[in-house]
Design an enzyme around this catalytic site. Structure first.
Site, PDB file in Angstrom:
ATOM      1  N   ILE A  12       8.143   1.803  -2.764  1.00 64.41           N
ATOM      2  CA  ILE A  12       9.212   1.078  -2.853  1.00 64.41           C
ATOM      3  C   ILE A  12       9.883   1.172  -4.484  1.00 64.41           C
ATOM      4  N   ASP A  31       6.928   8.171 -13.795  1.00 65.36           N
ATOM      5  CA  ASP A  31       6.002   8.901 -12.633  1.00 65.36           C
ATOM      6  C   ASP A  31       4.906   9.983 -12.999  1.00 65.36           C
ATOM      7  N   LEU A  33       4.329  11.713 -10.683  1.00 70.79           N
ATOM      8  CA  LEU A  33       4.427  12.472  -9.420  1.00 70.79           C
ATOM      9  C   LEU A  33       2.941  12.424  -8.657  1.00 70.79           C
ATOM     10  N   SER A  34       1.955  11.783  -9.015  1.00 74.63           N
ATOM     11  CA  SER A  34       0.268  11.718  -8.021  1.00 74.63           C
ATOM     12  C   SER A  34       1.045  11.260  -6.658  1.00 74.63           C
ATOM     13  N   PHE A  80       5.455  -0.943 -11.030  1.00 77.76           N
ATOM     14  CA  PHE A  80       5.305   0.132  -9.379  1.00 77.76           C
ATOM     15  C   PHE A  80       3.908   0.712  -9.395  1.00 77.76           C
ATOM     16  N   SER A 124       0.587  -7.836  -4.589  1.00 77.72           N
ATOM     17  CA  SER A 124       0.069  -7.921  -2.422  1.00 77.72           C
ATOM     18  C   SER A 124      -0.475  -8.776  -2.389  1.00 77.72           C
ATOM     19  N   TYR A 148      -8.897  -2.221  -4.089  1.00 78.30           N
ATOM     20  CA  TYR A 148      -7.584  -1.942  -4.500  1.00 78.30           C
ATOM     21  C   TYR A 148      -7.318  -3.551  -4.988  1.00 78.30           C
ATOM     22  N   LYS A 152      -5.280  -5.435  -8.410  1.00 78.99           N
ATOM     23  CA  LYS A 152      -4.369  -6.305  -8.211  1.00 78.99           C
ATOM     24  C   LYS A 152      -4.555  -7.735  -8.844  1.00 78.99           C
ATOM     25  N   PHE A 177       4.485  -8.815   0.877  1.00 85.43           N
ATOM     26  CA  PHE A 177       3.745  -8.190   2.601  1.00 85.43           C
ATOM     27  C   PHE A 177       3.494  -7.068   2.888  1.00 85.43           C
ATOM     28  N   ASN A 198      -0.921   3.436   7.131  1.00 87.25           N
ATOM     29  CA  ASN A 198      -0.196   2.540   7.564  1.00 87.25           C
ATOM     30  C   ASN A 198       0.243   2.340   8.830  1.00 87.25           C
ATOM     31  N   ASP A 294      -9.477  -5.166   8.278  1.00 85.13           N
ATOM     32  CA  ASP A 294      -8.856  -5.969   8.345  1.00 85.13           C
ATOM     33  C   ASP A 294      -9.385  -7.772   8.854  1.00 85.13           C
TER      34      ASP A 294
HETATM   35  P1  NAD Z   1       3.629   4.969  -3.442  1.00 82.90           P
HETATM   36  O1  NAD Z   1       2.898   5.565  -3.719  1.00 82.90           O
HETATM   37  O2  NAD Z   1       4.748   5.595  -2.939  1.00 82.90           O
HETATM   38  O3  NAD Z   1       4.679   4.878  -5.370  1.00 82.90           O
HETATM   39  C1  NAD Z   1       3.931   4.290  -6.509  1.00 82.90           C
HETATM   40  C2  NAD Z   1       3.625   5.869  -7.164  1.00 82.90           C
HETATM   41  O4  NAD Z   1       3.700   5.358  -8.714  1.00 82.90           O
HETATM   42  C3  NAD Z   1       3.695   7.056  -6.986  1.00 82.90           C
HETATM   43  O5  NAD Z   1       5.505   8.088  -6.635  1.00 82.90           O
HETATM   44  C4  NAD Z   1       2.428   7.928  -7.425  1.00 82.90           C
HETATM   45  O6  NAD Z   1       3.182   9.155  -8.351  1.00 82.90           O
HETATM   46  C5  NAD Z   1       3.018   6.832  -9.401  1.00 82.90           C
HETATM   47  N1  NAD Z   1       1.647   6.715  -9.844  1.00 82.90           N
HETATM   48  C6  NAD Z   1       0.182   6.135  -9.807  1.00 82.90           C
HETATM   49  N2  NAD Z   1      -0.424   6.088 -10.331  1.00 82.90           N
HETATM   50  C7  NAD Z   1       0.277   6.908 -11.433  1.00 82.90           C
HETATM   51  C8  NAD Z   1       0.231   7.147 -12.948  1.00 82.90           C
HETATM   52  N3  NAD Z   1      -1.638   6.413 -13.363  1.00 82.90           N
HETATM   53  N4  NAD Z   1       1.098   6.879 -13.702  1.00 82.90           N
HETATM   54  C9  NAD Z   1       2.126   7.038 -13.511  1.00 82.90           C
HETATM   55  N5  NAD Z   1       2.257   7.453 -12.040  1.00 82.90           N
HETATM   56  C10 NAD Z   1       2.204   7.132 -10.857  1.00 82.90           C
HETATM   57  O7  NAD Z   1       3.634   2.943  -3.097  1.00 82.90           O
HETATM   58  P2  NAD Z   1       4.315   2.260  -2.980  1.00 82.90           P
HETATM   59  O8  NAD Z   1       4.083   1.713  -1.785  1.00 82.90           O
HETATM   60  O9  NAD Z   1       5.738   2.189  -3.379  1.00 82.90           O
HETATM   61  O10 NAD Z   1       3.762   0.749  -3.724  1.00 82.90           O
HETATM   62  C11 NAD Z   1       4.513   0.609  -5.180  1.00 82.90           C
HETATM   63  C12 NAD Z   1       3.592  -0.472  -5.837  1.00 82.90           C
HETATM   64  O11 NAD Z   1       3.815  -1.288  -4.802  1.00 82.90           O
HETATM   65  C13 NAD Z   1       2.084  -0.240  -6.207  1.00 82.90           C
HETATM   66  O12 NAD Z   1       1.473  -1.007  -7.318  1.00 82.90           O
HETATM   67  C14 NAD Z   1       1.275  -0.617  -5.221  1.00 82.90           C
HETATM   68  O13 NAD Z   1       0.202  -1.566  -4.780  1.00 82.90           O
HETATM   69  C15 NAD Z   1       1.957  -1.787  -4.443  1.00 82.90           C
HETATM   70  N6  NAD Z   1       1.960  -2.392  -3.450  1.00 82.90           N
HETATM   71  C16 NAD Z   1       2.493  -1.314  -2.357  1.00 82.90           C
HETATM   72  C17 NAD Z   1       2.464  -1.794  -1.011  1.00 82.90           C
HETATM   73  C18 NAD Z   1       2.547  -0.865   0.148  1.00 82.90           C
HETATM   74  O14 NAD Z   1       2.403  -1.418   1.323  1.00 82.90           O
HETATM   75  N7  NAD Z   1       3.847   0.368   0.129  1.00 82.90           N
HETATM   76  C19 NAD Z   1       1.989  -3.296  -0.535  1.00 82.90           C
HETATM   77  C20 NAD Z   1       1.473  -4.390  -1.645  1.00 82.90           C
HETATM   78  C21 NAD Z   1       1.913  -4.163  -2.769  1.00 82.90           C
HETATM   79  C1  UD1 Z   2      -3.424  -2.505   4.272  1.00 84.89           C
HETATM   80  C2  UD1 Z   2      -3.820  -3.249   3.559  1.00 84.89           C
HETATM   81  C3  UD1 Z   2      -3.301  -3.919   2.728  1.00 84.89           C
HETATM   82  C4  UD1 Z   2      -2.350  -2.980   1.831  1.00 84.89           C
HETATM   83  C5  UD1 Z   2      -1.198  -2.639   2.850  1.00 84.89           C
HETATM   84  C6  UD1 Z   2      -0.200  -2.054   2.135  1.00 84.89           C
HETATM   85  C7  UD1 Z   2      -5.938  -2.942   4.314  1.00 84.89           C
HETATM   86  C8  UD1 Z   2      -7.202  -3.385   4.807  1.00 84.89           C
HETATM   87  N1  UD1 Z   2      -5.095  -3.433   3.671  1.00 84.89           N
HETATM   88  O1  UD1 Z   2      -2.341  -3.519   5.380  1.00 84.89           O
HETATM   89  O2  UD1 Z   2      -4.385  -4.252   1.771  1.00 84.89           O
HETATM   90  O3  UD1 Z   2      -1.421  -4.207   0.895  1.00 84.89           O
HETATM   91  O4  UD1 Z   2      -1.485  -2.458   3.847  1.00 84.89           O
HETATM   92  O5  UD1 Z   2      -0.099  -1.011   1.957  1.00 84.89           O
HETATM   93  O6  UD1 Z   2      -6.254  -1.399   4.602  1.00 84.89           O
HETATM   94  N2  UD1 Z   2      -3.474  -0.748  13.020  1.00 84.89           N
HETATM   95  C9  UD1 Z   2      -3.556  -0.461  14.283  1.00 84.89           C
HETATM   96  N3  UD1 Z   2      -3.425   0.942  13.809  1.00 84.89           N
HETATM   97  C10 UD1 Z   2      -2.977   1.748  12.317  1.00 84.89           C
HETATM   98  C11 UD1 Z   2      -3.243   1.696  11.781  1.00 84.89           C
HETATM   99  C12 UD1 Z   2      -2.992   0.032  11.484  1.00 84.89           C
HETATM  100  O7  UD1 Z   2      -3.517  -0.769  15.019  1.00 84.89           O
HETATM  101  O8  UD1 Z   2      -3.923   3.318  13.271  1.00 84.89           O
HETATM  102  C13 UD1 Z   2      -2.897  -2.266  12.389  1.00 84.89           C
HETATM  103  C14 UD1 Z   2      -3.873  -2.915  11.624  1.00 84.89           C
HETATM  104  O9  UD1 Z   2      -5.150  -3.600  12.140  1.00 84.89           O
HETATM  105  C15 UD1 Z   2      -3.111  -3.952  11.573  1.00 84.89           C
HETATM  106  C16 UD1 Z   2      -1.826  -3.655  11.086  1.00 84.89           C
HETATM  107  O10 UD1 Z   2      -1.646  -2.344  12.316  1.00 84.89           O
HETATM  108  O11 UD1 Z   2      -3.456  -5.096  11.868  1.00 84.89           O
HETATM  109  C17 UD1 Z   2      -1.039  -3.248   9.827  1.00 84.89           C
HETATM  110  O12 UD1 Z   2      -2.737  -2.334   9.579  1.00 84.89           O
HETATM  111  P1  UD1 Z   2      -1.197  -2.114   8.279  1.00 84.89           P
HETATM  112  O13 UD1 Z   2       0.221  -1.335   7.950  1.00 84.89           O
HETATM  113  O14 UD1 Z   2      -1.829  -0.779   7.561  1.00 84.89           O
HETATM  114  O15 UD1 Z   2      -1.503  -2.822   7.165  1.00 84.89           O
HETATM  115  P2  UD1 Z   2      -2.117  -4.018   6.842  1.00 84.89           P
HETATM  116  O16 UD1 Z   2      -3.721  -3.761   7.707  1.00 84.89           O
HETATM  117  O17 UD1 Z   2      -1.731  -5.589   6.545  1.00 84.89           O
END
Ligand code: NAD
Ligand code: UD1
Length: 336
Positions: A12, A31, A33-34, A80, A124, A148, A152, A177, A198, A294
């Site tokens: 993101i 970052d 880069l983990s 982030f 989240s 997790y 948050k 979302f 995911n 879930d």
């Molecule tokens: P991502 O893992 O792709 O990006 C996170 C970045 O943070 C990575 O580049 C990682 O290297 C860096 N990072 C992690 N720990 C660190 C640390 N201790 N110091 C410095 N850098 C660090 O994840 P994303 O999907 O881009 O998510 C970004 C944020 O949004 C996260 O906080 C995540 O929890 C939140 N979020 C993501 C989702 C999703 O589905 N992707 C949903 C809800 C919330």
């Molecule tokens: C998951 C996390 C949530 C996080 C979000 C974004 C869990 C329980 N929740 O949400 O905390 O904020 O990712 O990172 O892990 N599904 C399948 N098969 C798969 C994968 C997913 O059927 O292989 C279904 C799941 O049951 C769900 C939907 O697809 O109904 C979306 O799943 P996912 O993308 O993992 O997101 P969340 O579960 O909503």
């Protein structure tokens, strides 16, 4: 404005960096880069035409943060950086609390010490737990079932206290979302390590033929077709929400919470169908048991973001899967 983007090399964050640069902001990524790859910076530059300033460091390392704030005159932070895999957080809670909570405390402390009090934070929809009704509004009760989500919620509560104690802070808590999709150029996108957890990245790997089939977790939920329903949001819309939240920080004080979702839910099978159409590939699947933790349904009420931030998601599911597929098919090995 010079914006420090922690975690800006990630999924993101990288999309947000592009929009920040295109809007004329200066961007500095911090970052470790983990969970990201440095190639992302070349790609961002290719899209925006501007290089990205990058400081490699860890938010758990307070001295590293202090050096960055001493060196640069940072106006605002988009935070982030964090670990985000729910299952991993259950098996490694201390690592998650240290990384997400302790790291964030360091950041807020260093920001305060340097008089930088504008912050946009990635929260989240996980903090809503398993709500009783839909769509989900920001004032719904909060609860979460895993470290997790707890991390948050803890950070949200810390920031609410910080906002109450010192009205000079201008804070937006953005509850995402389900982010999916990729930049329409196909140059940047989500690049998960190993087998994706995911849905969308998993389906993409099945479409590529790298995974044999999708396991659909549960076919007996009280939904349109028995499979789980989620509010998928295009990562470009999500990134735009950060720009809108950043602009709104100038107009108000304290700590505000916003949902970033489309307001529409789609089932797993609807996503599979849309992905098959966009990719022209078969997506074999089987329905298996529900995944522990879930919930059946999750979708946002985005009214507050529309009214207060002037933000509205523009892309529908077809656009999300099309862009996701372009990224995945043109970069089957991600950034490697
Ligand atoms: P991502 O893992 O792709 O990006 C996170 C970045 O943070 C990575 O580049 C990682 O290297 C860096 N990072 C992690 N720990 C660190 C640390 N201790 N110091 C410095 N850098 C660090 O994840 P994303 O999907 O881009 O998510 C970004 C944020 O949004 C996260 O906080 C995540 O929890 C939140 N979020 C993501 C989702 C999703 O589905 N992707 C949903 C809800 C919330
Ligand atoms: C998951 C996390 C949530 C996080 C979000 C974004 C869990 C329980 N929740 O949400 O905390 O904020 O990712 O990172 O892990 N599904 C399948 N098969 C798969 C994968 C997913 O059927 O292989 C279904 C799941 O049951 C769900 C939907 O697809 O109904 C979306 O799943 P996912 O993308 O993992 O997101 P969340 O579960 O909503």
């Amino acid at each position: 404005m010079l914006v420090l983007v922690t975690g800006g090399a990630g999924y993101i964050g990288s999309h947000t960096c592009v929009l920040l640069q295109e809007a004329g902001h200066e961007v500095l990524v911090f970052d470790n880069l983990s969970n990201s790859h440095p190639e992302v910076f070349n790609r961002i530059t290719q899209i925006s035409g501007q290089p990205v300033a990058f400081s490699e460091g860890d938010i758990r390392d307070k001295a590293a943060l202090e050096r960055v704030f001493n060196q640069f005159d940072i106006d605002a932070v988009i935070h982030f950086a964090g670990l985000k895999v729910v299952g991993e957080s259950i098996s490694e809670p201390l690592r998650y609390y240290q990384n997400n909570v302790e790291g964030s405390l360091n950041l807020f402390d260093v920001m305060a010490a340097n008089g930088c009090k504008k912050l946009v934070f990635s929260s989240s929809a996980n903090v809503y737990g398993d709500p009783d009704s839909f769509p989900i509004k920001e004032d719904f009760p909060l609860s979460t079932f895993n470290p997790y989500g707890q991390s948050k919620l803890m950070i949200e509560n810390i920031l609410k206290d910080v906002g109450r104690a010192d009205p000079d802070w201008e804070i937006s808590l953005l509850r995402y979302f389900n982010p999916v999709g990729a930049h329409p150029s196909g140059l940047i996108g989500e690049d998960p390590n190993g087998i994706p957890n995911n849905l969308m990245p998993y389906v993409a790997q099945v479409a590529l033929g790298r995974l044999p089939q999708l396991n659909v977790f549960g076919g007996d939920y009280p939904t349109i077709d028995g499979t789980g329903v989620r509010d998928y949001i295009h990562v470009m819309d999500l990134a735009d929400g950060h720009l809108k939240a950043l602009s709104a920080l100038n107009k108000k004080h304290g700590c505000e919470v916003y949902n970033l979702g489309t307001g529409k839910g789609y089932s797993v099978l609807q996503v599979v169908e849309a992905f098959a159409q966009a990719s022209g590939r078969d997506i074999p699947y089987q329905i298996v048991d529900r995944r522990s933790g879930d919930i059946a349904i999750s979708y946002a009420d985005p009214t507050r973001s529309q009214e207060k931030l002037g933000w509205r998601a523009q892309s529908g599911l077809a656009q999300m899967v099309e862009d996701h597929w372009r990224w995945q098919s043109e970069n089957p090995d991600g950034f490697e």
